[in-house]
Design a protein around this motif. Sequence first.
Motif, PDB file in Angstrom:
ATOM      1  N   THR A  50       0.934  -1.299   0.044  1.00  0.00           N
ATOM      2  CA  THR A  50      -0.042   0.014  -0.135  1.00  0.00           C
ATOM      3  C   THR A  50       0.419   1.389   0.055  1.00  0.00           C
ATOM      4  OG1 THR A  50      -1.615  -1.197   1.358  1.00  0.00           O
ATOM      5  CG2 THR A  50      -1.779   1.223   1.153  1.00  0.00           C
ATOM      6  N   SER A  51       0.558   2.153  -0.978  1.00  0.00           N
ATOM      7  CA  SER A  51       1.308   3.423  -0.716  1.00  0.00           C
ATOM      8  C   SER A  51       0.308   4.488  -0.278  1.00  0.00           C
ATOM      9  CB  SER A  51       1.818   3.805  -2.290  1.00  0.00           C
ATOM     10  OG  SER A  51       2.152   5.048  -2.361  1.00  0.00           O
ATOM     11  N   VAL A  52       0.652   5.018   0.743  1.00  0.00           N
ATOM     12  CA  VAL A  52      -0.175   5.915   1.656  1.00  0.00           C
ATOM     13  C   VAL A  52       0.281   7.449   1.214  1.00  0.00           C
ATOM     14  CG1 VAL A  52      -0.540   6.876   3.972  1.00  0.00           C
ATOM     15  CG2 VAL A  52      -0.457   4.425   3.608  1.00  0.00           C
ATOM     16  N   CYS A  53      -0.796   8.046   0.426  1.00  0.00           N
ATOM     17  CA  CYS A  53      -0.257   9.322  -0.111  1.00  0.00           C
ATOM     18  C   CYS A  53      -1.022  10.366   0.619  1.00  0.00           C
ATOM     19  CB  CYS A  53      -0.666   9.359  -1.722  1.00  0.00           C
ATOM     20  SG  CYS A  53      -0.005   8.021  -2.689  1.00  0.00           S
ATOM     21  N   SER A  54      -0.432  10.948   1.694  1.00  0.00           N
ATOM     22  CA  SER A  54      -1.092  11.730   2.257  1.00  0.00           C
ATOM     23  C   SER A  54       0.003  12.437   3.316  1.00  0.00           C
ATOM     24  CB  SER A  54      -1.952  11.206   3.483  1.00  0.00           C
ATOM     25  OG  SER A  54      -2.813  12.077   4.201  1.00  0.00           O
ATOM     26  N   ALA A  55      -0.155  13.844   3.541  1.00  0.00           N
ATOM     27  CA  ALA A  55       0.478  14.433   4.575  1.00  0.00           C
ATOM     28  C   ALA A  55      -0.110  14.918   5.751  1.00  0.00           C
ATOM     29  CB  ALA A  55       1.211  15.670   4.059  1.00  0.00           C
ATOM     30  N   HIS A  56      -1.544  14.104   6.112  1.00  0.00           N
ATOM     31  CA  HIS A  56      -2.117  14.415   7.520  1.00  0.00           C
ATOM     32  C   HIS A  56      -1.577  13.635   8.431  1.00  0.00           C
ATOM     33  CE1 HIS A  56      -5.319  15.045  10.283  1.00  0.00           C
ATOM     34  NE2 HIS A  56      -5.823  15.875   9.465  1.00  0.00           N
ATOM     35  N   PRO A  57      -1.227  14.274   9.519  1.00  0.00           N
ATOM     36  CA  PRO A  57      -0.725  13.663  10.598  1.00  0.00           C
ATOM     37  C   PRO A  57      -1.290  12.256  11.295  1.00  0.00           C
ATOM     38  CG  PRO A  57      -1.054  15.689  11.340  1.00  0.00           C
ATOM     39  CD  PRO A  57      -1.417  15.583   9.940  1.00  0.00           C
ATOM     40  N   VAL A  58      -2.576  12.440  11.203  1.00  0.00           N
ATOM     41  CA  VAL A  58      -3.373  11.436  11.758  1.00  0.00           C
ATOM     42  C   VAL A  58      -3.403  10.166  10.905  1.00  0.00           C
ATOM     43  CG1 VAL A  58      -5.779  10.680  12.404  1.00  0.00           C
ATOM     44  CG2 VAL A  58      -4.860  12.845  13.237  1.00  0.00           C
ATOM     45  N   VAL A  59      -3.309  10.464   9.591  1.00  0.00           N
ATOM     46  CA  VAL A  59      -3.297   9.366   8.412  1.00  0.00           C
ATOM     47  C   VAL A  59      -2.278   8.818   8.692  1.00  0.00           C
ATOM     48  CG1 VAL A  59      -3.354   8.917   6.187  1.00  0.00           C
ATOM     49  CG2 VAL A  59      -5.144  10.363   7.069  1.00  0.00           C
ATOM     50  N   ILE A  60      -1.055   9.432   8.629  1.00  0.00           N
ATOM     51  CA  ILE A  60       0.280   8.965   8.726  1.00  0.00           C
ATOM     52  C   ILE A  60       0.468   8.133  10.208  1.00  0.00           C
ATOM     53  CG2 ILE A  60       3.015   9.497   9.075  1.00  0.00           C
ATOM     54  CD1 ILE A  60       2.372  11.510   6.928  1.00  0.00           C
ATOM     55  N   GLU A  61      -0.003   8.581  11.351  1.00  0.00           N
ATOM     56  CA  GLU A  61      -0.043   7.851  12.528  1.00  0.00           C
ATOM     57  C   GLU A  61      -0.791   6.678  12.432  1.00  0.00           C
ATOM     58  OE1 GLU A  61      -1.337   8.220  17.055  1.00  0.00           O
ATOM     59  OE2 GLU A  61      -1.351  10.019  16.023  1.00  0.00           O
ATOM     60  N   ALA A  62      -2.085   6.547  11.765  1.00  0.00           N
ATOM     61  CA  ALA A  62      -2.821   5.288  11.706  1.00  0.00           C
ATOM     62  C   ALA A  62      -1.979   4.512  10.974  1.00  0.00           C
ATOM     63  CB  ALA A  62      -3.965   5.625  11.029  1.00  0.00           C
ATOM     64  N   ALA A  63      -1.368   4.587   9.737  1.00  0.00           N
ATOM     65  CA  ALA A  63      -0.385   3.980   8.965  1.00  0.00           C
ATOM     66  C   ALA A  63       0.700   3.351   9.799  1.00  0.00           C
ATOM     67  CB  ALA A  63      -0.065   4.619   7.785  1.00  0.00           C
ATOM     68  N   LEU A  64       1.345   3.867  10.529  1.00  0.00           N
ATOM     69  CA  LEU A  64       2.369   3.407  11.196  1.00  0.00           C
ATOM     70  C   LEU A  64       1.997   2.766  12.285  1.00  0.00           C
ATOM     71  CD1 LEU A  64       4.632   6.647  11.124  1.00  0.00           C
ATOM     72  CD2 LEU A  64       5.036   4.595   9.632  1.00  0.00           C
ATOM     73  N   ARG A  65       1.032   3.075  13.156  1.00  0.00           N
ATOM     74  CA  ARG A  65       0.513   2.115  14.074  1.00  0.00           C
ATOM     75  C   ARG A  65       0.073   0.791  13.770  1.00  0.00           C
ATOM     76  NH1 ARG A  65       0.289   4.207  18.869  1.00  0.00           N
ATOM     77  NH2 ARG A  65       0.222   6.499  19.251  1.00  0.00           N
ATOM     78  N   LEU A  66      -0.522   0.708  12.423  1.00  0.00           N
ATOM     79  CA  LEU A  66      -0.622  -0.572  11.798  1.00  0.00           C
ATOM     80  C   LEU A  66       0.284  -1.215  11.338  1.00  0.00           C
ATOM     81  CD1 LEU A  66      -3.035  -2.372  10.981  1.00  0.00           C
ATOM     82  CD2 LEU A  66      -3.168  -1.303   8.778  1.00  0.00           C
ATOM     83  N   GLY A  67       1.508  -0.614  11.071  1.00  0.00           N
ATOM     84  CA  GLY A  67       2.820  -1.260  10.730  1.00  0.00           C
ATOM     85  C   GLY A  67       3.467  -1.524  11.856  1.00  0.00           C
ATOM     86  N   VAL A  68       3.201  -1.106  13.097  1.00  0.00           N
ATOM     87  CA  VAL A  68       3.735  -1.878  14.264  1.00  0.00           C
ATOM     88  C   VAL A  68       2.876  -3.020  14.640  1.00  0.00           C
ATOM     89  CG1 VAL A  68       4.014  -1.424  16.808  1.00  0.00           C
ATOM     90  CG2 VAL A  68       4.731   0.482  15.198  1.00  0.00           C
ATOM     91  N   GLU A  69       1.716  -2.775  14.425  1.00  0.00           N
ATOM     92  CA  GLU A  69       0.643  -4.002  14.804  1.00  0.00           C
ATOM     93  C   GLU A  69       0.906  -5.134  13.713  1.00  0.00           C
ATOM     94  OE1 GLU A  69      -3.965  -5.051  14.284  1.00  0.00           O
ATOM     95  OE2 GLU A  69      -3.459  -2.975  14.780  1.00  0.00           O
TER      96      GLU A  69
END
Length: 421
Positions: free
Chosen positions: A20-39
Amino acid sequence: MSLLADLPRLHAEGRTAGITSVCSAHPVVIEAALRLGVETDSPVLIEATCNQVNQDGGYTGMTPADFRAFVERIADATAFPREHLILGGDHLGPNPWKDLPPADAMAKARAMVDAYARAGFEKIHLDTSMGCAGEPVALPDAVTAERAADLAAVAEASAPVPPVYVIGTEVPVPGGATHAIDHLEVTSPDAARETVAVHARAFAARGLDAAFARAIAAVVQPGVEFGNDDVIIYRPEAARALSATLGQLPGFVFEAHSTDYQPTEALAALVRDGFAILKVGPGLTFALREALYGLDYIAAALDGQPPALAAAMEAVMVANPANWQKYLHGTPDDLRRERHFGYADRIRYYWPDPAAQAALAALEARLAGRRIPETLVSQYLAALYPDVASGQLEPTPHALQIAAVQRVLRQYRAATHPGKA
């Protein structure tokens, strides 16, 4: 990076794998993607576009180095390992300066690619397909490829670690479609083959064979897109010939843009058919906006005051129409609805505005210290209710925002990693 480089091999071996390529600069979107990556203990690919982030700041005000630092701060705060972070640059070329003469626009594009490469962006999409001042809107393939090779030479000279490349484009320019979508032409097999061949020749002419060996994907149109009110769903039978072309393009997969709002089964079919890089952006901020507006109604139910966020955002968007005016069409009622609720999610450009930030702070203050009852989650954020009711999701404002974005990201996870949670 190894996952990106391995995608063509895995597809050639008949294995279903994608990213998945997450194309966003919104901090909540990026946080959500990274938290899912940790999980899920998975790498995360986050991309910035040429208009969003460039050496002049783009519409976010960030240079590539700034964007890396921004994402890494969120990674550190979420305990996401930096070594699992992949940063990409999307549509890197003269598009932000296409009103300039070609020589001037390409000089700006070279400076941008240099900035991305020096900042250590590992995935570079070279897109030089657009005409500049005095040129036709679409350029001949040979000119496009020559300019792409020119930019690749800059990246090769500047990057601390050799990047992988994505070539070609058969999608709307950065920012999205400007008209209603009712049908699409799937890229022809001949066009896909020619895109790869002409770029191979242009890279070779510049002595960039080693760089071209790191080209892993071509951007094509598999038949997916969204407008303000409609989504065109992937039909495998329409893209069968295009998908089969990968058998003649060793070392390549396809990159699919505008996959937002596709159902999970369509995303899975795209990956199965070799469209292994799935780009998503507006669909994530659309989900976040839904959560924020739901929280605004929850606040109203708790304190007896009317919801305020949508009205504040309407004022911000009407005061500065540049980011929606040329994309939305219709009556005043149509425009108002599409500003807030259109699939194109033009509202995403306005969240950083100081007035928007003040409205979000006011919403946060209204909810501070309050317990959000399950019944209000059911009423206004129904998709999140099962996890709240089961105790898996704490109904706090921030957790609900993260969960709303992750609901979308989990669809992509299911498509790119079949059989894994």
